[in-house]
Design a protein around this motif. Structure first.
Motif, PDB file in Angstrom:
ATOM      1  N   UNK A 108       0.928  -1.089   0.125  1.00 59.66           N
ATOM      2  CA  UNK A 108      -0.140   0.032  -0.014  1.00 59.66           C
ATOM      3  C   UNK A 108       1.042   1.304  -0.008  1.00 59.66           C
ATOM      4  N   UNK A 109       1.507   1.569  -1.190  1.00 60.03           N
ATOM      5  CA  UNK A 109       2.473   2.592  -1.119  1.00 60.03           C
ATOM      6  C   UNK A 109       2.115   4.027  -0.758  1.00 60.03           C
ATOM      7  N   UNK A 110       0.739   4.325  -0.871  1.00 58.21           N
ATOM      8  CA  UNK A 110       0.184   5.444  -1.043  1.00 58.21           C
ATOM      9  C   UNK A 110       0.622   6.405  -1.959  1.00 58.21           C
ATOM     10  N   UNK A 111      -0.294   7.692  -1.931  1.00 60.28           N
ATOM     11  CA  UNK A 111      -0.196   8.552  -3.125  1.00 60.28           C
ATOM     12  C   UNK A 111      -0.472   9.964  -2.727  1.00 60.28           C
ATOM     13  N   UNK A 112       0.497  10.807  -2.936  1.00 65.10           N
ATOM     14  CA  UNK A 112       0.224  12.397  -2.349  1.00 65.10           C
ATOM     15  C   UNK A 112       0.630  13.151  -3.527  1.00 65.10           C
ATOM     16  N   UNK A 113      -0.376  13.685  -4.303  1.00 65.86           N
ATOM     17  CA  UNK A 113      -0.184  14.599  -5.611  1.00 65.86           C
ATOM     18  C   UNK A 113       0.179  15.876  -5.058  1.00 65.86           C
ATOM     19  N   UNK A 114       1.226  16.430  -5.129  1.00 66.04           N
ATOM     20  CA  UNK A 114       1.448  17.713  -4.540  1.00 66.04           C
ATOM     21  C   UNK A 114       0.578  18.924  -4.557  1.00 66.04           C
ATOM     22  N   UNK A 115       0.253  19.148  -6.155  1.00 66.87           N
ATOM     23  CA  UNK A 115      -0.692  20.210  -6.220  1.00 66.87           C
ATOM     24  C   UNK A 115      -2.001  20.033  -5.570  1.00 66.87           C
ATOM     25  N   UNK A 116      -2.596  18.656  -5.684  1.00 65.70           N
ATOM     26  CA  UNK A 116      -3.820  18.393  -5.173  1.00 65.70           C
ATOM     27  C   UNK A 116      -3.726  18.518  -3.584  1.00 65.70           C
ATOM     28  N   UNK A 117      -2.746  18.092  -2.832  1.00 67.11           N
ATOM     29  CA  UNK A 117      -2.621  18.206  -1.629  1.00 67.11           C
ATOM     30  C   UNK A 117      -2.693  19.657  -0.934  1.00 67.11           C
ATOM     31  N   UNK A 118      -1.884  20.526  -1.640  1.00 64.55           N
ATOM     32  CA  UNK A 118      -1.758  21.928  -1.374  1.00 64.55           C
ATOM     33  C   UNK A 118      -2.801  22.790  -1.839  1.00 64.55           C
ATOM     34  N   UNK A 119      -3.263  22.489  -2.820  1.00 66.29           N
ATOM     35  CA  UNK A 119      -4.679  23.552  -3.312  1.00 66.29           C
ATOM     36  C   UNK A 119      -6.007  22.913  -3.310  1.00 66.29           C
ATOM     37  N   UNK A 120      -6.029  21.391  -2.963  1.00 64.61           N
ATOM     38  CA  UNK A 120      -7.151  20.893  -2.809  1.00 64.61           C
ATOM     39  C   UNK A 120      -7.629  20.299  -1.659  1.00 64.61           C
ATOM     40  N   UNK A 121      -6.885  20.598  -0.524  1.00 64.28           N
ATOM     41  CA  UNK A 121      -7.173  19.812   0.781  1.00 64.28           C
ATOM     42  C   UNK A 121      -8.487  20.152   1.155  1.00 64.28           C
ATOM     43  N   UNK A 122      -9.008  19.301   2.005  1.00 70.50           N
ATOM     44  CA  UNK A 122     -10.473  19.602   2.626  1.00 70.50           C
ATOM     45  C   UNK A 122     -10.535  19.264   4.194  1.00 70.50           C
TER      46      UNK A 122
END
Length: 213
Positions: free
Chosen positions: A173-187
């Motif tokens: 389960x490597x996980x995935x953090x897409x930088x732009x999504x995480x920074x500008x699309x956080x909830x």
């Protein structure tokens, strides 16, 4: 007395390092019970006597993924959710499809090193080390590149032909953090005051970027 204290400190250090590593297998396999409601660090095992060959099998990586999206990219994952027999084995796989000029945006895998092999076409790939040094390479068919665990990396198809790659990952389960999504699309969203200062942008630009994610 001082020597004993030093010896105890060294033993404690060695023990802490041993405890911090991944545990070794205590059985031949641990086929995931995907219907279990129990939460553990991984997935609960079924009774090994109920395991069957299909639990260790997956088909479909010969089929291209759908790249009709804004990035022109698709990842077909093969994790313990697709192959229950991968549970606890510390490995997974992905097929990466790129349309012409398709991009797998800068991202990280918090729990895995990635080893990528180009199967078709050309890819421009790279990762950024903790000192901000960028390592990049243009890969052709048969070329292999490694992305160290948790470092920001990307893959881009610079040509007008499709490209395909296979990635091996050192976690089920490597996980995935897409930088732009995480920074500008956080909830909920990160404050635009914070992002404006961090990226040296005006708040209107930050607000517009947040609407894109």
């Amino acid at each position: 007395m001082a020597a004993k204290i030093l010896l105890l400190a060294l033993l404690a250090l060695v023990s802490s390092q041993a405890i911090a590593s991944d545990p070794s297998q205590l059985q031949d396999f641990c086929v995931a019970d995907q219907n279990s409601q129990v939460f553990v660090n991984g997935l609960v095992c079924i009774n090994p006597n109920l395991a069957k060959a299909e639990d260790f099998f997956f088909q479909g990586l010969d089929k291209p993924g759908n790249t009709m999206n804004k990035n022109g990219f698709n990842a077909t994952l093969v994790t313990a959710m697709q192959i229950p027999g991968l549970n606890t084995l510390g490995i997974s796989l992905a097929r990466l499809d790129f349309a012409p000029y398709g991009l797998n945006p800068p991202h990280t895998h918090p729990r895995a090193t990635e080893l990528l092999t180009v199967i078709e076409g050309t890819l421009y790939v790279g990762f950024v080390a903790s000192d901000n040094k960028l390592f990049t390479k243009v890969l052709n068919k048969g070329d292999v590149f490694v992305f160290p665990e948790n470092l920001i990396h990307f893959q881009f198809n610079p040509s007008n032909a499709n490209a395909v790659a296979i990635s091996g990952l050192s976690s089920q389960n490597p996980g995935l953090i897409t930088i732009a999504n995480a920074v500008f699309g956080s909830n909920p969203p990160i404050s635009d005051d914070i992002l404006a200062k961090a990226f040296q942008l005006d708040k209107k630009t930050v607000d517009w970027l947040q609407t894109q994610f």
